[in-house]
Enzyme design. Structure first.
Site, PDB file in Angstrom:
ATOM      1  N   GLU A  71       4.054  -4.800  -6.496  1.00 46.73           N
ATOM      2  CA  GLU A  71       3.409  -3.446  -7.146  1.00 46.73           C
ATOM      3  C   GLU A  71       4.465  -2.250  -7.471  1.00 46.73           C
ATOM      4  OE1 GLU A  71      -0.708  -1.633  -5.911  1.00 46.73           O
ATOM      5  OE2 GLU A  71       1.158  -0.820  -4.333  1.00 46.73           O
ATOM      6  N   ARG A 136       9.355   8.783  -3.425  1.00 51.67           N
ATOM      7  CA  ARG A 136       9.799   7.936  -4.318  1.00 51.67           C
ATOM      8  C   ARG A 136       9.570   8.054  -5.714  1.00 51.67           C
ATOM      9  NH1 ARG A 136       9.973   2.779  -1.591  1.00 51.67           N
ATOM     10  NH2 ARG A 136      10.852   3.074   0.564  1.00 51.67           N
ATOM     11  N   HIS A 167       3.529   6.269   0.091  1.00 53.32           N
ATOM     12  CA  HIS A 167       3.099   6.220  -1.310  1.00 53.32           C
ATOM     13  C   HIS A 167       1.711   6.654  -1.201  1.00 53.32           C
ATOM     14  CE1 HIS A 167       5.725   2.521  -2.335  1.00 53.32           C
ATOM     15  NE2 HIS A 167       6.387   3.580  -2.989  1.00 53.32           N
ATOM     16  N   CYS A 254       0.351  -3.856  -2.269  1.00 54.87           N
ATOM     17  CA  CYS A 254       1.813  -3.985  -2.707  1.00 54.87           C
ATOM     18  C   CYS A 254       2.120  -5.116  -3.156  1.00 54.87           C
ATOM     19  CB  CYS A 254       2.607  -3.426  -1.253  1.00 54.87           C
ATOM     20  SG  CYS A 254       2.079  -2.113  -0.219  1.00 54.87           S
TER      21      CYS A 254
END
Ligand code: CIR
Length: 264
Positions: A71, A136, A167, A254
């Site tokens: 992902e 990120r 995330h 993910c």
């Protein structure tokens, strides 16, 4: 667009490498075992097939411990794909590894020209694509991604991810076109505006990374109160073990790239 955002007929996954035991993690809760991750991945692929999607399985990459989490290096939509620039140094070259597959499968493949962005920070809803800033995904990457999304005809917005959360989607998932499953800390930031919000019971925060695929919601089996909440709300819950991937900060979204292909 009339199709629900959780309607998919195609996914890409990548088999775990033996090096997955060295996957990145923020806190040490012990390493996962390869066999454990493999079993969780196998069950995930089976659940996806049961949900009615065509699964493309890419081979394991020993040089990239986190490459099972497909992902993050790319985004996919019916309209095309975007090759991202992952914000973790050890993951940057995963993009080159997945690029040929995406170029084969999509007519339009865009490159993120600057900054950093991980797919785990991107939540696609029917109306817009939410891009969470995180350790990120930086502002330059988010702005560049918005320009790519515009080329694909998608509206987008840049939002914040709670401090210390890997995330954006670590803390939320889409349950249907009107409903978001979220941790309390993320919901309290107000990012979900008009959406109906279902809040994860305290202590089960990692359950927020669930995954709605067609008629079912895949949920980590370690989170009984979240499962009960979704079940009572009428969702078709499929519990899946995520104990081993959870040790390297991953959840159910993910492990796949998901889209509705008009060619299938
Ligand atoms: C990482 O830190 O990059 C991996 N260990 C976990 C990635 C999880 N991916 C995701 O939430 N989309």
């Amino acid at each position: 667009m009339t199709r629900p955002a959780h309607q998919f007929n195609s996914i890409i996954v990548r088999s775990p490498s033996r090096s997955v035991v060295n996957g990145l993690r923020a806190a040490d809760r012990g390493s996962p075992t390869y066999e454990g991750v493999k079993a969780e991945h196998d069950a995930y692929v089976e659940a996806m097939r049961d949900a009615g999607v065509k699964v493309t399985v890419l081979p394991a990459l020993e040089a990239f411990p986190d490459s099972i989490f497909v992902e993050d290096p790319a985004l996919v939509f019916t309209e095309g794909a975007v090759l991202l620039r992952p914000g973790a140094a050890t993951r940057v070259k995963e993009v080159e590894e997945i690029a040929p597959t995406l170029r084969d499968m999509f007519e339009t493949v865009l490159d993120l020209p600057q900054g950093y962005a991980d797919g785990g920070d991107v939540l696609t809803t029917r109306e817009s694509v939410m891009i969470g800033l995180s350790a990120r995904t930086d502002t330059a990457g988010a702005a560049a991604l918005q320009a790519c999304l515009e080329k694909l005809g998608r509206k987008s917005e840049v939002v914040a991810t709670p401090e210390g959360v890997l995330h954006f989607k670590t803390d939320c998932s889409l349950l249907d076109d009107e409903t978001i499953l979220s941790t309390d800390r993320l919901a309290r930031s107000g990012v979900f505006g008009e959406f109906r919000q279902m809040i994860i019971p305290e202590g089960e925060e990692p359950a927020a990374n669930a995954l709605r695929v067609n008629d079912v919601v895949l949920v980590g089996s370690d989170f009984p109160r979240t499962i009960e909440m979704l079940d009572k709300a009428g969702y078709g819950v499929v519990p899946l073990k995520t104990t081993e991937i959870g040790k390297i900060d991953a959840g159910l979204s993910c492990m796949s790239l998901r889209w509705f292909s008009e060619k299938v």
